[in-house]
Motif scaffolding. Structure first.
Motif, short mmCIF file in Angstrom:
data_model
loop_
_atom_site.label_atom_id
_atom_site.label_comp_id
_atom_site.label_asym_id
_atom_site.label_seq_id
_atom_site.Cartn_x
_atom_site.Cartn_y
_atom_site.Cartn_z
N VAL A 180 0.81 -1.22 0.00
CA VAL A 180 0.00 0.00 0.00
C VAL A 180 0.85 1.27 0.00
CG1 VAL A 180 -1.77 1.30 1.25
CG2 VAL A 180 -1.89 -1.19 1.15
N GLU A 181 1.88 1.32 0.83
CA GLU A 181 2.68 2.54 0.88
C GLU A 181 3.36 2.83 -0.44
OE1 GLU A 181 6.22 4.59 3.53
OE2 GLU A 181 4.56 3.55 4.52
N GLY A 182 3.78 1.77 -1.14
CA GLY A 182 4.37 1.97 -2.46
C GLY A 182 3.38 2.56 -3.45
N VAL A 183 2.14 2.07 -3.42
CA VAL A 183 1.10 2.59 -4.32
C VAL A 183 0.77 4.04 -3.96
CG1 VAL A 183 -1.29 2.33 -5.05
CG2 VAL A 183 0.13 0.29 -4.73
N VAL A 184 0.61 4.28 -2.66
CA VAL A 184 0.31 5.64 -2.20
C VAL A 184 1.43 6.59 -2.57
CG1 VAL A 184 -0.08 7.08 -0.16
CG2 VAL A 184 -1.16 4.84 -0.33
N ALA A 185 2.67 6.11 -2.47
CA ALA A 185 3.83 6.96 -2.81
C ALA A 185 3.79 7.35 -4.28
CB ALA A 185 5.12 6.21 -2.50
N VAL A 186 3.40 6.42 -5.14
CA VAL A 186 3.30 6.73 -6.57
C VAL A 186 2.22 7.78 -6.81
CG1 VAL A 186 2.67 5.79 -8.83
CG2 VAL A 186 4.17 4.49 -7.32
N LEU A 187 1.12 7.66 -6.10
CA LEU A 187 0.01 8.60 -6.27
C LEU A 187 0.33 9.98 -5.73
CD1 LEU A 187 -3.00 6.26 -5.32
CD2 LEU A 187 -2.25 6.93 -7.61
N LEU A 188 1.04 10.01 -4.60
CA LEU A 188 1.33 11.29 -3.95
C LEU A 188 2.54 12.00 -4.53
CD1 LEU A 188 0.75 10.44 -0.16
CD2 LEU A 188 -0.82 11.57 -1.74
N GLY A 189 3.51 11.21 -5.03
CA GLY A 189 4.76 11.80 -5.48
C GLY A 189 5.79 11.84 -4.36
N ASP A 190 7.04 12.01 -4.72
CA ASP A 190 8.13 11.92 -3.75
C ASP A 190 8.04 12.95 -2.63
OD1 ASP A 190 9.15 9.82 -5.16
OD2 ASP A 190 10.64 11.01 -6.27
N ASP A 191 7.57 14.16 -2.95
CA ASP A 191 7.55 15.22 -1.95
C ASP A 191 6.64 14.88 -0.77
OD1 ASP A 191 9.33 16.75 -3.33
OD2 ASP A 191 7.83 18.01 -4.31
N LEU A 192 5.54 14.20 -1.04
CA LEU A 192 4.61 13.82 0.02
C LEU A 192 4.88 12.42 0.56
CD1 LEU A 192 1.24 15.26 -1.38
CD2 LEU A 192 2.70 16.21 0.41
N ALA A 193 5.39 11.55 -0.32
CA ALA A 193 5.62 10.15 0.09
C ALA A 193 6.65 10.04 1.20
CB ALA A 193 6.07 9.33 -1.11
N ARG A 194 7.56 11.00 1.29
CA ARG A 194 8.60 10.91 2.32
C ARG A 194 8.03 11.04 3.73
NH1 ARG A 194 11.89 16.68 1.96
NH2 ARG A 194 10.11 18.07 2.04
N TRP A 195 6.78 11.49 3.84
CA TRP A 195 6.16 11.64 5.16
C TRP A 195 5.40 10.39 5.60
CZ3 TRP A 195 8.15 15.70 7.37
CH2 TRP A 195 8.54 16.79 6.59
N LEU A 196 5.46 9.33 4.80
CA LEU A 196 4.80 8.08 5.16
C LEU A 196 5.67 7.29 6.15
CD1 LEU A 196 3.48 7.07 1.61
CD2 LEU A 196 2.17 8.06 3.51
N PRO A 197 5.07 6.38 6.91
CA PRO A 197 5.83 5.71 7.99
C PRO A 197 7.05 4.92 7.53
CG PRO A 197 3.47 5.38 8.30
CD PRO A 197 3.64 6.03 6.95
N LEU A 198 6.90 4.09 6.49
CA LEU A 198 8.04 3.29 6.06
C LEU A 198 9.16 4.17 5.52
CD1 LEU A 198 9.36 0.54 5.55
CD2 LEU A 198 8.18 0.47 3.33
N ALA A 199 8.79 5.19 4.75
CA ALA A 199 9.79 6.12 4.23
C ALA A 199 10.51 6.83 5.37
CB ALA A 199 9.13 7.15 3.31
N GLY A 200 9.77 7.14 6.43
CA GLY A 200 10.39 7.76 7.59
C GLY A 200 11.39 6.83 8.26
N GLY A 201 11.02 5.56 8.37
CA GLY A 201 11.94 4.58 8.95
C GLY A 201 13.19 4.42 8.12
N GLN A 202 13.02 4.39 6.80
CA GLN A 202 14.18 4.25 5.92
C GLN A 202 15.10 5.45 6.04
OE1 GLN A 202 11.89 3.64 2.32
NE2 GLN A 202 12.36 1.46 2.30
N ALA A 203 14.53 6.64 6.15
CA ALA A 203 15.36 7.83 6.33
C ALA A 203 16.08 7.80 7.67
CB ALA A 203 14.49 9.09 6.23
N LEU A 204 15.40 7.28 8.68
CA LEU A 204 16.00 7.20 10.01
C LEU A 204 17.23 6.29 10.01
CD1 LEU A 204 15.64 8.17 12.92
CD2 LEU A 204 14.09 6.25 13.30
N ALA A 205 17.17 5.23 9.20
CA ALA A 205 18.30 4.29 9.12
C ALA A 205 19.25 4.63 7.98
CB ALA A 205 17.77 2.87 8.93
N GLY A 206 19.08 5.79 7.37
CA GLY A 206 20.00 6.21 6.31
C GLY A 206 19.80 5.47 5.01
#
Length: 242
Positions: A180-206
């Protein structure tokens, strides 16, 4: 609250699911950490070490499932009634579970970070690379991975309280992460997708995150944990136990 917290820690220590998830997280981290090293990446490149060790962060999926078990597991085994009879103030029960399972998530994160670090170091040495155990970026990755595990454990408690069916809660959480997050990310675009939970976790771990800083990612996941925890406490107060 101290007695509730102690009771939750006792439950964590004495149920098999905690130890099975902890062991599974280590196996996952070990296998994942080997990937970048054995795939032919430059083993002397600090970036390779960080990519390997970052799998300790992805082990947060197991911490998430652990958190879901906190409430949804009690509903499945019909023990939630006794819990609420012992402590009628249900919001305190949820709060104690969030605190206890966040602490458990920290333990999951530290264990996964240790596994990721040792696996990366051994694999790099075995491939003839020069490994620097004091590399700053590597330790930033490991620290972020620990925080990711703690945050997802707390989020899991909230999800388990909102979706009280254990299988449904686990399936929904993993489906969000895997699809779901991957699909939502495609719909929202990168600027908004970075605020999703998994993207946040990935940023937290570099591991990326669309430009979100590590500190910003930590605040984001803490916000998710707090918001879902408040919603979980609010709905728990207004629902029947059954």
């Amino acid at each position: 609250m101290a007695a509730l917290f102690s009771a939750e820690l006792l439950k964590l220590r004495t149920v098999r699911s905690t130890w099975l998830l902890l062991l599974s997280a280590q196996v996952f981290t070990l296998a994942g950490a080997l990937g970048p090293v054995v795939s032919g990446d430059d083993v002397s490149d600090p970036g390779t070490w960080s990519r390997s060790a970052a799998h300790a962060g992805l082990a947060a999926m197991f911490a998430l499932v652990l958190g879901i078990f906190a409430v949804a597991g009690e509903h499945r085994h019909k023990t939630i009634t006794e819990t609420y009879l012992a402590v009628p103030l249900r919001d305190r029960v949820v709060a104690a579970k969030v605190v206890a399972y966040t602490a458990a998530g920290l333990v999951f994160g530290v264990a996964a970070a240790a596994t990721g670090f040792v696996t990366t170091a051994v694999a790099v040495k075995a491939k003839g690379g020069a490994f620097d155990a004091a590399d700053t970026e590597l330790w930033r990755t490991l620290a972020g991975s620990v925080a990711w595990n703690a945050a997802f454990a707390a989020i899991g408690v909230g999800v388990g309280a909102l979706v009280r069916n254990l299988a449904g809660a686990v399936a929904a959480a993993l489906a969000w992460i895997a699809v779901v997050e991957g699909v939502v990310a495609v719909l929202l675009g990168d600027d908004l997708a970075r605020w999703l939970p998994l993207a946040g976790g990935q940023a937290l771990a570099g591991m990326g995150g669309g430009g979100l800083s590590q500190a910003g990612a930590g605040v984001l996941l803490a916000g998710y944990a707090a918001l879902i925890g408040v919603l979980a406490a609010w709905t728990t107060l207004r629902r029947d136990v059954a």
